[in-house]
Structures are given as structure tokens and as C-alpha cells.
Design an enzyme around this catalytic site. Structure first.
Site, PDB file in Angstrom:
ATOM      1  N   SER A   1      -4.092 -22.069  20.636  1.00 54.26           N
ATOM      2  CA  SER A   1      -4.918 -21.576  21.755  1.00 54.26           C
ATOM      3  C   SER A   1      -6.322 -22.135  21.626  1.00 54.26           C
ATOM      4  O   SER A   1      -6.816 -22.323  20.500  1.00 54.26           O
ATOM      5  CB  SER A   1      -4.973 -20.049  21.715  1.00 54.26           C
ATOM      6  OG  SER A   1      -6.008 -19.567  22.556  1.00 54.26           O
TER       7      SER A   1
ATOM      8  N   TYR B   1      -5.932 -12.709  16.431  1.00 56.20           N
ATOM      9  CA  TYR B   1      -5.222 -13.758  17.175  1.00 56.20           C
ATOM     10  C   TYR B   1      -5.877 -15.123  16.951  1.00 56.20           C
ATOM     11  O   TYR B   1      -5.189 -16.119  16.702  1.00 56.20           O
ATOM     12  CB  TYR B   1      -5.250 -13.367  18.652  1.00 56.20           C
ATOM     13  CG  TYR B   1      -4.656 -14.342  19.643  1.00 56.20           C
ATOM     14  CD1 TYR B   1      -3.317 -14.262  20.008  1.00 56.20           C
ATOM     15  CD2 TYR B   1      -5.446 -15.303  20.280  1.00 56.20           C
ATOM     16  CE1 TYR B   1      -2.785 -15.114  20.966  1.00 56.20           C
ATOM     17  CE2 TYR B   1      -4.911 -16.157  21.236  1.00 56.20           C
ATOM     18  CZ  TYR B   1      -3.582 -16.060  21.574  1.00 56.20           C
ATOM     19  OH  TYR B   1      -3.059 -16.909  22.511  1.00 56.20           O
TER      20      TYR B   1
HETATM   21  P1  NAD Z   1       3.624 -13.775  27.337  1.00 52.01           P
HETATM   22  O1  NAD Z   1       3.167 -12.491  26.726  1.00 52.01           O
HETATM   23  O2  NAD Z   1       3.717 -13.850  28.827  1.00 52.01           O
HETATM   24  O3  NAD Z   1       5.044 -14.184  26.719  1.00 52.01           O
HETATM   25  C1  NAD Z   1       5.237 -14.157  25.343  1.00 52.01           C
HETATM   26  C2  NAD Z   1       6.715 -13.986  25.050  1.00 52.01           C
HETATM   27  O4  NAD Z   1       6.866 -13.956  23.627  1.00 52.01           O
HETATM   28  C3  NAD Z   1       7.313 -12.690  25.596  1.00 52.01           C
HETATM   29  O5  NAD Z   1       8.491 -12.956  26.328  1.00 52.01           O
HETATM   30  C4  NAD Z   1       7.578 -11.863  24.348  1.00 52.01           C
HETATM   31  O6  NAD Z   1       8.700 -11.011  24.459  1.00 52.01           O
HETATM   32  C5  NAD Z   1       7.804 -12.950  23.308  1.00 52.01           C
HETATM   33  N1  NAD Z   1       7.610 -12.455  21.937  1.00 52.01           N
HETATM   34  C6  NAD Z   1       6.624 -11.630  21.489  1.00 52.01           C
HETATM   35  N2  NAD Z   1       6.823 -11.345  20.199  1.00 52.01           N
HETATM   36  C7  NAD Z   1       7.948 -11.995  19.813  1.00 52.01           C
HETATM   37  C8  NAD Z   1       8.683 -12.059  18.591  1.00 52.01           C
HETATM   38  N3  NAD Z   1       8.307 -11.378  17.506  1.00 52.01           N
HETATM   39  N4  NAD Z   1       9.785 -12.835  18.561  1.00 52.01           N
HETATM   40  C9  NAD Z   1      10.201 -13.492  19.662  1.00 52.01           C
HETATM   41  N5  NAD Z   1       9.562 -13.464  20.845  1.00 52.01           N
HETATM   42  C10 NAD Z   1       8.443 -12.713  20.916  1.00 52.01           C
HETATM   43  O7  NAD Z   1       2.648 -14.866  26.721  1.00 52.01           O
HETATM   44  P2  NAD Z   1       2.121 -16.276  27.317  1.00 52.01           P
HETATM   45  O8  NAD Z   1       0.801 -16.027  27.914  1.00 52.01           O
HETATM   46  O9  NAD Z   1       3.193 -16.961  28.082  1.00 52.01           O
HETATM   47  O10 NAD Z   1       1.868 -17.036  25.952  1.00 52.01           O
HETATM   48  C11 NAD Z   1       2.771 -17.984  25.418  1.00 52.01           C
HETATM   49  C12 NAD Z   1       2.109 -18.731  24.282  1.00 52.01           C
HETATM   50  O11 NAD Z   1       0.924 -19.359  24.753  1.00 52.01           O
HETATM   51  C13 NAD Z   1       1.673 -17.839  23.124  1.00 52.01           C
HETATM   52  O12 NAD Z   1       1.782 -18.548  21.904  1.00 52.01           O
HETATM   53  C14 NAD Z   1       0.212 -17.592  23.430  1.00 52.01           C
HETATM   54  O13 NAD Z   1      -0.524 -17.235  22.287  1.00 52.01           O
HETATM   55  C15 NAD Z   1      -0.172 -18.957  23.961  1.00 52.01           C
HETATM   56  N6  NAD Z   1      -1.377 -19.003  24.783  1.00 52.01           N
HETATM   57  C16 NAD Z   1      -1.457 -18.277  25.931  1.00 52.01           C
HETATM   58  C17 NAD Z   1      -2.601 -18.377  26.706  1.00 52.01           C
HETATM   59  C18 NAD Z   1      -2.751 -17.628  28.003  1.00 52.01           C
HETATM   60  O14 NAD Z   1      -3.881 -17.549  28.513  1.00 52.01           O
HETATM   61  N7  NAD Z   1      -1.677 -17.104  28.592  1.00 52.01           N
HETATM   62  C19 NAD Z   1      -3.645 -19.196  26.297  1.00 52.01           C
HETATM   63  C20 NAD Z   1      -3.531 -19.899  25.125  1.00 52.01           C
HETATM   64  C21 NAD Z   1      -2.389 -19.801  24.369  1.00 52.01           C
HETATM   65  C1  4PL Z   2      -9.736 -18.854  27.006  1.00 55.73           C
HETATM   66  O1  4PL Z   2      -5.026 -17.665  24.303  1.00 55.73           O
HETATM   67  O2  4PL Z   2      -7.281 -19.253  25.574  1.00 55.73           O
HETATM   68  C2  4PL Z   2      -8.109 -15.541  27.069  1.00 55.73           C
HETATM   69  C3  4PL Z   2      -5.871 -14.844  26.020  1.00 55.73           C
HETATM   70  N1  4PL Z   2      -8.981 -16.568  27.269  1.00 55.73           N
HETATM   71  O3  4PL Z   2      -5.002 -15.621  25.173  1.00 55.73           O
HETATM   72  C4  4PL Z   2      -5.520 -16.849  25.043  1.00 55.73           C
HETATM   73  C5  4PL Z   2      -8.735 -17.781  26.766  1.00 55.73           C
HETATM   74  C6  4PL Z   2      -6.964 -15.749  26.349  1.00 55.73           C
HETATM   75  C7  4PL Z   2      -7.573 -18.036  26.041  1.00 55.73           C
HETATM   76  C8  4PL Z   2      -6.705 -16.965  25.806  1.00 55.73           C
END
Ligand code: NAD
Ligand code: 4PL
Length: 247
Positions: free
Chosen positions: A140, A153
Site C-alpha cells: 500500500s 497496517y
Molecule cells: P476488501 O476488504 O474489499 O477485501 C479484502 C478481502 O480479503 C475480503 O474478501 C476478505 O474476506 C479477505 N480476507 C481478509 N482476511 C483474510 C484472511 N485471513 N484470509 C483470507 N482472506 C482474507 O479490501 P481491498 O480494499 O480490496 O484490499 C485488497 C488489498 O489491497 C489488500 O491487501 C489491501 O491492503 C490493499 N490495498 C487497498 C487499498 C484501498 O484503498 N482499497 C489501498 C492500498 C492497498
Molecule cells: C492512501 O491502503 O493507500 C486509505 C486504506 N488511504 O487502505 C489503504 C490510502 C487507505 C491508502 C489506503
């Protein structure tokens, strides 16, 4: 979209929704057989059915070694994993005053140790059949920004980048690459249902390009890193956030 991943088997963790589901959808569109895995088994089934074709749902908790062992036994039957996408994570919004040891341990356990547990099993399976392998881990851009309300995180996501760098060194000799992707704020299912959804105004102000980040913005970059075009890239962290962070 293409057939550039035809014959490949990809595992995407946390693929029931959000970014993981978009990645699974895109890898399938490029011709891969995709294992859609999630702790939410019902959600994984629904996502795999929506993708159709060669997608297969397998429920697993990335932080539970027994569960991950059973997942890889299923993948073995398909022929073994070629492409691992470590996407599963908990995306918390917890003020610093509320960050206690239980929260810290939970986030490190799922987001960092879970990445290790799955990668350990996946790379052993790749090496057993001498495949050219890919490990792509979703970190992230909060690691660069030090975003508030996410201390554990941010630490875990930094750990994923460090792990990726070491893994690239360890696995280069087996023709396995390891790279990380750092998304900025993305309008995923999880974010939409959380206080992070209120941050888009601030984040768009920092971005070079306007608009809300979408799961497909990340999925398309992951598909590139999974493809043969990216064969000379390893140990790298690719930042995908409309230019919010420049480094
Ligand atoms: P989300 O919460 O919409 O989906 C995450 C999924 O992971 C869910 O379906 C959940 O059930 C599953 N999960 C949680 N714990 C688990 C476990 N122990 N084993 C298996 N599955 C598990 O999240 P998202 O926003 O789609 O994020 C996806 C990835 O992208 C993550 O690694 C998150 O940290 C990263 N990310 C998200 C953002 C954002 O802004 N959405 C930004 C940067 C990075
Ligand atoms: C810029 O990884 O990358 C909020 C929440 N804002 O999970 C993230 C920023 C979130 C991010 C993320």
C-alpha cells in the site's frame, strides 16, 4: 482480453471482493486458470461463479497454516501454482489511541505473516515442478505516506515490501520473480463500507490525476507483472496511485 496467461494457474487470496476479485477477473480474462480464495468461502464461490470458465473457489484463511496447506493440496490437483497474488488483508481504520497489542498482533498476523505462510507454500510448489513463477504482493502507498489511523497496517505493508526484496534474492535462481504493488486509495467494497470512503477528497487533492482509484487500475498492473513482458523485473515495488506519491 488476451491469452497471454494461457496454461498458467494463478492463486489470488482475498478474492471474494474488491481489488482481489478484480485481479482474479483480469487474470482469467488473460487466459489463466484462477483459484479464487478467501476466508469468506461463500463470497469466493460467488466471485468464481461470476468469473466463470476456469475459475475455481477454495476457501482459506491465509493466517492459518492448516487451512493454507489444504488450499495448496487443491491447487496441486490442478497442476500447481504458477502465479501467486498475495492480496488478502484486513484494512483497518483505528485511531492511534486505540492501537493496542491485540490489534497490532491481528494485523501483523493476517497482513504480513499470512503473506509469508502462503508464499512459503506457493514457492515450494513452484520449485517442485521447476516452473517460472511469479509472486506479486499487494502492499500500500500508506507505507510511503504514513497515513493516519493505520499504524499496524502501515508497518505490515512495509514488511511486505521488505519481504519481497529478500524473496527476490532467494528465488531468482529458480526463475521465480517477486514484486510488490502499492495502490493508493481505491474504491473497493471494503473501503466503500469504511471511514476510508471519506478520504477521497483529500487523496484526490494529492493525486496528479483526478478521479477515484478503482480495483481495475490495480488489476491491470498485476496482470502486467504476471505476464512474460515483466520477466526481467524482480524485487521491485510499483506504485499505482495516480501520482499521489512520487519516489
Ligand atoms: P476488501 O476488504 O474489499 O477485501 C479484502 C478481502 O480479503 C475480503 O474478501 C476478505 O474476506 C479477505 N480476507 C481478509 N482476511 C483474510 C484472511 N485471513 N484470509 C483470507 N482472506 C482474507 O479490501 P481491498 O480494499 O480490496 O484490499 C485488497 C488489498 O489491497 C489488500 O491487501 C489491501 O491492503 C490493499 N490495498 C487497498 C487499498 C484501498 O484503498 N482499497 C489501498 C492500498 C492497498
Ligand atoms: C492512501 O491502503 O493507500 C486509505 C486504506 N488511504 O487502505 C489503504 C490510502 C487507505 C491508502 C489506503
Amino acid at each position: 482480453m488476451t491469452e497471454r496467461l494461457a496454461g498458467k494457474i494463478a492463486l489470488v487470496t482475498g478474492a471474494a471482493q474488491g481489488i482481489g476479485k478484480a485481479i482474479a477477473t483480469r487474470l482469467a480474462a488473460d487466459g489463466a486458470t484462477v483459484v479464487v480464495s478467501d476466508i469468506n468461502g461463500e463470497g469466493a464461490n460467488t466471485a468464481a461463479a461470476a468469473i466463470g470458465g476456469k475459475a475455481k473457489a477454495v476457501a482459506a484463511d491465509v493466517s492459518d497454516p492448516a487451512s493454507v496447506k489444504a488450499l495448496f493440496a487443491e491447487i496441486e490437483k490442478l497442476g500447481g501454482v504458477d502465479i501467486l497474488v498475495n492480496n488478502a488483508s484486513i484494512v483497518p481504520f483505528v485511531a492511534w489511541d486505540d492501537v493496542d497489542l491485540d490489534h497490532w498482533r491481528k494485523i501483523i498476523d493476517v497482513n504480513l505473516t499470512g503473506t509469508f505462510i502462503v508464499t512459503r507454500a506457493a514457492t515450494d510448489q513452484m520449485r517442485a515442478v521447476e516452473k517460472a513463477g511469479r509472486v506479486i504482493s499487494i502492499s500500500s502507498n500508506t507505507f510511503f505516506a504514513g497515513t493516519p489511523n493505520m499504524a499496524a497496517y502501515v508497518a505490515a505493508k512495509g514488511g511486505v515490501i521488505g519481504f519481497t526484496r529478500a524473496l527476490a534474492t532467494e528465488l531468482g535462481k529458480y526463475n521465480i520473480t517477486a514484486n510488490a504493488v502499492t495502490p493508493g486509495l481505491i474504491e473497493s467494497d471494503g473501503v466503500k463500507a469504511s471511514p476510508h470512503n471519506e478520504a477521497f477528497g483529500f487523496v484526490e487533492m494529492l493525486q496528479a490525476m483526478k478521479g477515484k482509484g478503482q480495483p481495475e487500475h490495480i488489476a491491470d498492473v498485476v496482470a502486467f507483472l504476471a505476464s512474460d513482458d515483466a520477466r526481467w523485473i524482480t524485487g521491485q515495488t510499483l506504485n499505482v496511485d495516480a501520482g499521489m506519491i512520487r519516489h
